[in-house]
Structures are given as C-alpha cells and as structure tokens.
Enzyme design. Structure first.
Site, PDB file in Angstrom:
ATOM      1  N   HIS A 151      47.564   7.603  38.919  1.00 25.65           N
ATOM      2  CA  HIS A 151      46.583   7.268  39.956  1.00 25.65           C
ATOM      3  C   HIS A 151      45.766   6.050  39.593  1.00 25.65           C
ATOM      4  O   HIS A 151      45.378   5.287  40.461  1.00 25.65           O
ATOM      5  CB  HIS A 151      45.730   8.479  40.303  1.00 25.65           C
ATOM      6  CG  HIS A 151      46.427   9.313  41.300  1.00 25.65           C
ATOM      7  ND1 HIS A 151      46.482   8.956  42.627  1.00 25.65           N
ATOM      8  CD2 HIS A 151      47.210  10.389  41.174  1.00 25.65           C
ATOM      9  CE1 HIS A 151      47.235   9.809  43.258  1.00 25.65           C
ATOM     10  NE2 HIS A 151      47.704  10.699  42.396  1.00 25.65           N
ATOM     11  N   ARG A 168      48.767   8.472  52.464  1.00 26.66           N
ATOM     12  CA  ARG A 168      48.566   9.631  51.580  1.00 26.66           C
ATOM     13  C   ARG A 168      47.373  10.423  52.103  1.00 26.66           C
ATOM     14  O   ARG A 168      46.231  10.180  51.695  1.00 26.66           O
ATOM     15  CB  ARG A 168      48.287   9.176  50.151  1.00 26.66           C
ATOM     16  CG  ARG A 168      49.477   8.579  49.414  1.00 26.66           C
ATOM     17  CD  ARG A 168      49.082   8.257  47.973  1.00 26.66           C
ATOM     18  NE  ARG A 168      50.235   8.047  47.119  1.00 26.66           N
ATOM     19  CZ  ARG A 168      50.713   6.845  46.784  1.00 26.66           C
ATOM     20  NH1 ARG A 168      50.148   5.751  47.229  1.00 26.66           N
ATOM     21  NH2 ARG A 168      51.767   6.753  45.982  1.00 26.66           N
ATOM     22  N   GLU A 175      62.129  12.847  46.596  1.00 23.75           N
ATOM     23  CA  GLU A 175      61.503  12.628  45.286  1.00 23.75           C
ATOM     24  C   GLU A 175      61.885  13.709  44.282  1.00 23.75           C
ATOM     25  O   GLU A 175      61.429  13.699  43.160  1.00 23.75           O
ATOM     26  CB  GLU A 175      59.985  12.471  45.412  1.00 23.75           C
ATOM     27  CG  GLU A 175      59.280  13.487  46.271  1.00 23.75           C
ATOM     28  CD  GLU A 175      57.795  13.181  46.482  1.00 23.75           C
ATOM     29  OE1 GLU A 175      57.281  12.200  45.930  1.00 23.75           O
ATOM     30  OE2 GLU A 175      57.148  13.957  47.209  1.00 23.75           O
ATOM     31  N   ASP A 216      57.741  10.091  41.728  1.00 23.41           N
ATOM     32  CA  ASP A 216      58.115  11.455  41.344  1.00 23.41           C
ATOM     33  C   ASP A 216      59.601  11.548  41.035  1.00 23.41           C
ATOM     34  O   ASP A 216      60.002  12.281  40.129  1.00 23.41           O
ATOM     35  CB  ASP A 216      57.732  12.447  42.451  1.00 23.41           C
ATOM     36  CG  ASP A 216      56.258  12.812  42.352  1.00 23.41           C
ATOM     37  OD1 ASP A 216      55.821  13.117  41.230  1.00 23.41           O
ATOM     38  OD2 ASP A 216      55.560  12.767  43.374  1.00 23.41           O
ATOM     39  N   ARG A 247      54.396  11.944  34.749  1.00 25.38           N
ATOM     40  CA  ARG A 247      53.840  10.643  35.107  1.00 25.38           C
ATOM     41  C   ARG A 247      52.397  10.483  34.658  1.00 25.38           C
ATOM     42  O   ARG A 247      51.839   9.387  34.703  1.00 25.38           O
ATOM     43  CB  ARG A 247      53.952  10.397  36.617  1.00 25.38           C
ATOM     44  CG  ARG A 247      53.208  11.402  37.445  1.00 25.38           C
ATOM     45  CD  ARG A 247      53.611  11.356  38.908  1.00 25.38           C
ATOM     46  NE  ARG A 247      52.944  10.328  39.654  1.00 25.38           N
ATOM     47  CZ  ARG A 247      52.966  10.239  40.982  1.00 25.38           C
ATOM     48  NH1 ARG A 247      53.683  11.112  41.692  1.00 25.38           N
ATOM     49  NH2 ARG A 247      52.339   9.285  41.615  1.00 25.38           N
ATOM     50  N   CYS A 249      58.826   4.284  49.221  1.00 24.59           N
ATOM     51  CA  CYS A 249      57.365   4.148  49.246  1.00 24.59           C
ATOM     52  C   CYS A 249      56.758   4.400  47.881  1.00 24.59           C
ATOM     53  O   CYS A 249      55.549   4.463  47.739  1.00 24.59           O
ATOM     54  CB  CYS A 249      56.745   5.074  50.285  1.00 24.59           C
ATOM     55  SG  CYS A 249      57.004   6.814  49.921  1.00 24.59           S
TER      56      CYS A 249
HETATM   57  C1  PEP Z   1      56.109   8.953  44.900  1.00 21.95           C
HETATM   58  O1  PEP Z   1      56.184  10.020  44.290  1.00 21.95           O
HETATM   59  O2  PEP Z   1      56.815   7.960  44.639  1.00 21.95           O
HETATM   60  C2  PEP Z   1      55.133   8.790  45.993  1.00 21.95           C
HETATM   61  C3  PEP Z   1      55.174   7.739  46.772  1.00 21.95           C
HETATM   62  O3  PEP Z   1      54.195   9.737  46.138  1.00 21.95           O
HETATM   63  P1  PEP Z   1      52.930   9.961  45.161  1.00 21.95           P
HETATM   64  O4  PEP Z   1      52.843   8.797  44.230  1.00 21.95           O
HETATM   65  O5  PEP Z   1      51.729  10.059  46.051  1.00 21.95           O
HETATM   66  O6  PEP Z   1      53.267  11.242  44.507  1.00 21.95           O
HETATM   67 MG    MG Z   2      55.289  11.767  45.086  1.00 25.61          MG
END
Ligand code: PEP
Ligand code: MG
Length: 560
Positions: A190, A292, A418, A442, A452, A485
């Site tokens: 994040h 999101r 994902e 993910d 992650r 994305c």
């Molecule tokens: C991802 O997992 O690539 C994604 C776009 O969603 P987030 O990063 O919000 O989990």
């Molecule tokens: Mg994700």
C-alpha cells in the site's frame, strides 16, 4: 550506515528534505509504578495528558477535513470523544488516589475499557485499535516519548516508517510529504500504491530505514530506489536534472493509448475515490480501470449509507461521460481489513483467508447494497459501468457474482484474475462474465508464494517472473476483453509485454500513465508480441526483463 542506501524504487521522482519517522510502539509502564505521594498533582498531570490528546485529535480532524478527508475527521472526532470520556477520567483518578503513577493509571484504566470492548461483539471489538491509539498517545505524553502515528511537522518532510497502512495515510496532507521511505513493503504494498497515487517519490524495502535519525536531511530517488544521507546541493541538482530530462521526453505523451502502428490499448486510472479524479484527468486517463471501493469504507466502524455510496460512485461515473468506469466490489480482508467486516475467526494466513468475494459471500447484504448503489448511480449516465469481483477462484464463484450483478441490474459483470487457479482455468470462467481484469499484485503474490506485505520478499514479488507471464497468457486468450489493473501495468516495458500477450487495456496509478503511453507509442504490436515471447522463453525474472527490452528499443529514449 552508508551514505547511499539502496531499496526498491516504487514511485518515481526526486525529493529532498528532513526525515520524520512514524514512531514505534509505546512500552507498557511497569505494573509496580507508584507516584511520589502528591496525588493531586499526579491526577492533574494524567488528566491534562488526556485532554491534550483529545485536543490534538480534534485539531487533526479539522485538518483532515481541510484536505478533503471527511472520513478522517469522523474517526478522529470519535477518538477525541473517547479520550474525554468522564468514566475513564474517574477511573484514572481512583487509581492515582490508591498510589498508582499517572502513566500506569492511564494504562490500566484504558485496559478496563479495552476488555469491555473486546468482549462486546465483533463491531465493538474493532474499536480496540482506536482505543489503543489514544492510550499510546497519552502515554507518550506522560513518558516523554515520541508521539505514535504520522508525525507533526511545521515543514514538509520525508516520511519514514517500518511500513505504512492505509489508515496511517488517511490524515496526510499531500503538500507536507516530500517522499516515502519504508523498511518493509514491496512494489505492490500500500505504501507503493499510495505514493504513486499521490505522485510522491517512494523507496520501499530499505533495510535500516527507521534508524535514520529524525531531522536527517535525505535525497530520495524513487526511480533509482536510493536514499542519500546529507546530500550536497550538487547531488540534489543532478538528481533533479535527470528527473526533468525524463519529464521532457514525456511532454508529447498525450491522447488515447495505442501502439506505434495504431493498435488501441485504452489507458485507464486506478483510483481510491473521487479525490483521485483530478490526477486521473490531468494524466489523460481514458476512464477508470480499477476503483478500489474499500477506500470509501476504510476507517469506518460501519458501512457508509446507500446514499453516500451512490454519491461517490456517481461522481466517478460523471467524470468520464464517454469512457468506462470499472468498479471493484469490496476487497475486504488480508491487507485491506475493514472494521465492520471482520473475518469469522483467527486467520493464521489472512492472504489465504476470507477476503474479496469470499467475504462478500459471507456478508451478502453488504454486496447487494453496494451493487444496488452502483446501479442507481449509473442510471441516466453515459459512462459505461463495469463491475468486478476481487479474489475469484473458479467458475462457480464467477457465476455467483454475475447472478448478484444481474439481480441488481448491472449489465457488465466481470472478475479479477488474481488467483492462479482462475488464471489457469480462465477458459472456464470466461463464459460467466463480460470481462476480466488481471490483478498482477495478488497474482504474483500467490504464484510466487511471496506475501506482498513482506519487504524481504520484494525480489519474488516480481511480475516479470516467467511463471506470472505464463498465467497471464491464458487469461488474455480466453475470449473476453482482458485488462490488467495491477501495478505491472505501470512498468513501461512490462506494459508492452502485456499488450504483446493479448491484454486489451491497462490501468494504473495516474502519474504512471504518461510514461506507459509514451512507451506504447514507440513500439509496434509486433514488437510487443516479440518482447512477450522472449520474456516467456526466459528462465528468471531478470532474464525476462532483459530479453523483452531487446525487442523494445524505444524505451532508451525515455530513460527507462
Ligand atoms: C492486484 O492485486 O493486482 C490489484 C489490482 O488489487 P489490489 O492491489 O487492490 O489487491
Ligand atoms: Mg488484488
């Protein structure tokens, strides 16, 4: 400590300024702590600390509102009320009258409330974190320790932390933050996502970051991933000149996304809410590829009302009357915990637990309310609304989501790809949905079994891993439009590879759009396909990157 520290650059740009560190935990005052006998003075000290905390929280709330964050104001206002609770003050007084020192009395009095909340059901239990935060602030004052949480500063600063949670950044004034540096976190953490969204340089996975003393001047290069201590004016000027040269190369990067030979690839923005629309527009986004929505719900003790949701969704749809807006339903759980949607029990591996669509199936009324608000928000508007579910594993889950969408009147349901199982069997899922969007953050985490959120595993959280590319290929080839994305779309070289694999749109944090647009415009679809084939034929992530670049000569012009 060396003069130049190396981490992973996750948000480009250069920034120099003094370090401010998010302080660590405040220690528990010793159980036997007693005051010197002057109970009245001790009571006054303890109550003054609680009042100071309340006033400070209130003031931060006002500032959160001023930077367009009413959610932050609400949370901080509620915390200020807790700090002023008369029952709490009575308890502190009584303990001090029995001889306990001020800090220990405050600690114990909070403990009583804490136990009450923790035992009063899931909803109340979620407030324990808020209570701990108030307690720690009061204790920091009483013990003369640095204040926990985002630091106060009269001048802009480089924010240093072990890692940043979305809640830490809720009250940040973007004008105050020069750069982010964290010890933990990978390219998809994040911290990285927030930094890119704010257009702030960031370096993550930097060992020893939190040992940088407060006030040390540092130069952060978010492209190179370096942090230089006590830089000279010449160092700063050289870094800024390199960043400016790249910015100049991007000046002609405008218009819809397309390869050199005109193969269209819509370039879309990842957003967390209406506040990110200006940056999306300014960087030429053709629509939104990932909204999101959990950012609307973070820091809330209960779900926003239907009206509030509808207004937030409508604002985004209205911003792109000619474009598409892809909204993701709540991705609660794991790295995005929501207080009012707690997992059913202790989860030793939250990333493998109840999150995303799994959580929505547990709370179907929350999903139905969200889909209903989306359908109402889009009524009468021209933007194309597409709605997708996160963390879908198989065709049955996709069918469940599509049925829920149809019931709510949503015309274009889709799913994120994902989970490796979903990627491998994309052909089974495709008939259930109108589109796919690959979440490479993910997908990489699960394909490489590398959390992650753990900075030490950043090298495995690399979407260039040929195995990840092998998972993307069948999803892109399953017969439905397939965007990406995840943050992989923001890497200009990888963006070309994704297009070569058959991906039909790319969505990313808005500041990354110009560079990706410029990279696509410098290569033909055929070059992208050759780059993709070369990357898949490689045996390691580093070799894949190198092999792809050999087919993408235009990247050098962009300094990437
Ligand atoms: C991802 O997992 O690539 C994604 C776009 O969603 P987030 O990063 O919000 O989990
Ligand atoms: Mg994700």
């Amino acid at each position: 400590m060396p003069e130049v520290l190396q981490g992973a650059g996750v948000s480009p740009g250069v920034g120099a300024g003094p370090v401010r560190t998010i302080a660590g935990a405040v220690p528990e005052p010793p159980a036997e702590s007693r005051h010197g006998g002057d109970a009245e003075a001790e009571r006054a000290t303890a109550l003054a600390a609680l009042e100071a905390v309340a006033a400070e929280l209130e003031e931060r709330g006002t500032r959160a509102a001023a930077v367009g964050n009413p959610m932050g104001e609400e949370v901080l206002g509620a915390q200020a009320m807790m700090a002023r609770d008369p029952g709490l003050a009575d308890d502190v007084r009584a303990r001090i009258d029995r001889g306990t020192g001020a800090a220990r009395a405050v600690y114990e009095a909070f403990g009583v409330y804490r136990d009450l909340l923790a035992g009063a059901g899931e909803y109340m239990a979620a407030r324990v974190t808020d209570l701990d935060d108030i307690r720690d602030r009061a204790l920091a004052r009483l013990l003369g320790l640095p204040m926990p949480g985002v630091p106060e500063s009269d001048e802009p600063f480089v924010l240093v932390a072990r890692d940043l949670a979305p809640a830490d950044t809720a009250v940040l004034d973007p004008a105050q933050v020069i750069a982010f540096v964290t010890e933990e976190g990978g390219p998809t953490s994040h911290t990285a996502i927030i930094a890119r969204t704010m257009g702030v340089p960031a370096v993550v996975a930097l060992p020893g970051a939190t040992s940088l003393a407060d006030g040390t001047r540092v130069l952060v290069d978010g492209a190179a991933g370096t942090v230089r201590r006590d830089p000279s004016d010449a160092d700063i000027a050289a870094a800024r000149a390199a960043a400016a040269a790249r910015a100049a190369a991007l000046e002609d990067s405008t218009g819809p996304g397309a390869t050199k030979d005109g193969h269209r690839v819509p370039l879309l923005a990842n957003i967390g809410g209406p506040k990110d629309l200006d940056a999306a527009k300014a960087n030429g986004a053709e629509g939104v590829g990932l909204y999101r929505t959990e950012f609307l719900f973070l820091d809330r003790q209960k779900a926003p009302t239907d009206e509030e949701q509808e207004a937030a969704y409508r604002a985004v749809l209205e911003a792109f009357p000619e474009g598409r807006v892809v909204v993701r339903t709540l991705d609660a759980g794991a790295d995005k915990p929501l207080a009012f949607l707690p997992p059913p029990g202790e989860e030793p591996n939250p990333a493998l637990g109840e999150r995303g669509l799994r959580m929505s199936r547990r709370y179907p009324e929350v999903l139905a309310a969200q889909l209903g608000a989306l359908a109402r928000a889009s009524a009468g508007l021209t933007a194309k609304l597409q709605v997708m579910a996160p963390m879908v594993t198989d065709a049955a889950e996709a069918a469940y989501f599509t049925a829920a969408c149809r019931e709510a009147g949503i015309a274009h349901p889709g799913v994120m790809i994902e989970v490796p199982a979903a990627a491998l069997r994309a052909r089974d899922i495709a008939p259930e949905v109108a589109f796919f969007s690959i979440g490479t953050n993910d997908l990489t985490q699960y394909a490489c079994a590398a959390d992650r959120q753990i900075g030490g595993l950043a090298h495995l959280q690399d979407p260039w891993q040929p195995a990840v590319l092998d998972l993307i290929a069948p999803a892109a080839d399953a017969g439905v439009p397939c965007g990406v994305c995840g943050e992989a779309a923001a890497d200009p070289a990888l963006a070309c590879v994704l297009v070569g694999l058959g991906v039909t749109s790319l969505s990313m944090s808005a500041p990354s759009l110009p560079l990706v647009r410029a990279a696509l415009a410098r290569h033909t679809l055929d070059e992208c396909r050759q780059a993709a084939a070369a990357a898949r034929a490689a045996r390691t992530a580093a070799q894949a990157r190198e092999a792809a670049r050999a087919h993408l000569p235009g990247l050098a012009e962009l300094g990437v």
